[in-house]
Design an enzyme around this catalytic site. Structure first.
Site, PDB file in Angstrom:
ATOM      1  CB  SER A   1      -0.876   0.027   1.259  1.00  0.00           C
ATOM      2  OG  SER A   1      -1.579   1.260   1.351  1.00  0.00           O
TER       3      SER A   1
ATOM      4  CE1 TYR B   1      -4.061  -2.089   5.131  1.00  0.00           C
ATOM      5  CE2 TYR B   1      -3.411   0.177   4.655  1.00  0.00           C
ATOM      6  CZ  TYR B   1      -3.832  -1.069   4.222  1.00  0.00           C
ATOM      7  OH  TYR B   1      -4.029  -1.297   2.874  1.00  0.00           O
TER       8      TYR B   1
END
Ligand code: NDP
Length: 252
Positions: free
Chosen positions: A147, A161
């Site tokens: 990501s 995250y």
């Protein structure tokens, strides 16, 4: 009917979102597609049906990637059915409701790390045991769906995250070097703001719309735009590319 000449690809979390798009693109490119999912059997079945309608071959199996026994069983089932594995897209990933770091407890942090980091390690381990020429394999290609959060940090939303995705990037770099002479390439894709339901699990289903003005291309991305990059890295077209990343983020 499983064709012996088709390449076999496993896509974790292939029932929804980016993983489902990867499954559809892989099938359109002639792969026999194996997808795993955690709980949503109906969504996985829809992906399988779409591939079979287009004359492709696909199978789905439930397997929580954070569960070591389940991961081992997943790969053994592929062994039994196909006898080999050519490609892996480590896509399964989760995030938790938005909050600042000072509000996070260990249970939340460990839950994210268990799926996003430990799960990716376990799947990579099983793939290397089958693909590496050191273990009698024919080689293969691994792509990790990371990501842009790994670089941007996701402040005020989910730094846990973001940290998990930075760990995934380190895994990609380290593993790519470990297996570079064993006919395995390992690369990463870093999506930006993509239209999937993962944002709802963070408590903000409209997150992409809220943030899209911060994207140089001024829009969110589609799962298919991520999938095409991932499948390029998987393919022989990327034969001299390993330990690399493609940012699919509209410039963000
Ligand atoms: P979705 O929430 O739409 O889909 C996630 C998929 O992963 C589902 O198929 C889900 O299974 C599966 N999954 C989740 N946890 C597990 C687990 N423990 N074991 C097995 N499967 C699991 O997410 P996206 O498609 O948006 O995200 C896919 C990947 O892309 C993730 O790694 C995410 O971090 C990354 N990403 C997404 C971005 C975005 O904006 N959407 C941006 C950057 C990265 P089930 O259907 O059974 O629940």
């Amino acid at each position: 009917m499983v064709s012996p000449w088709k390449k076999i690809i496993l896509i974790t979390g292939g029932g929804r979102g980016i993983g489902a798009a990867c499954a559809l693109v892989a099938a359109s490119q002639g792969y026999t597609v194996y997808i795993s999912y955690r709980t949503d059997a109906a969504a996985a079945a829809e992906v399988i049906a779409a591939i079979e309608t287009a004359d492709g071959t696909a199978l789905a199996i439930q397997a929580d990637v954070s569960d070591e026994v389940a991961v081992e069983s997943l790969f053994v089932q592929i062994d039994k059915r196909f006898g080999r594995l050519d490609a892996l897209i480590n896509n399964a990933g989760i995030l938790s409701p938005q909050m600042r770091v000072e509000q996070m407890d260990a249970a939340r942090i460990n839950r994210v790390l268990a799926t996003n980091v430990t799960g990716s390690f376990l799947c990579a381990r099983e793939a290397v045991r089958r693909m590496s020429t050191k273990h009698g394999g024919l080689g293969g290609s691994i792509v990790k769906i990371s990501s842009r959060a790994a670089v941007l940090g996701s402040p005020g939303e989910y730094v846990d995250y973001a940290a998990s995705k930075a760990a995934l990037d380190a895994l990609t770099i380290g593993l790519s070097k470990e297996v570079a002479t064993e006919k395995i390439r390992v690369n990463g894709v870093r999506p930006g703001l993509i239209h999937t339901t993962i944002h709802a699990s963070g408590g903000e289903s409209g997150r992409v719309s809220r943030l899209q003005s911060s994207v140089p291309m001024a829009r969110g991305g589609e799962p298919m735009e991520v999938a095409k990059a991932a499948l390029w890295l998987i393919s022989d077209e990327a034969s001299y590319t390993t330990g690399s990343f493609i940012d699919v983020s509209g410039g963000r």
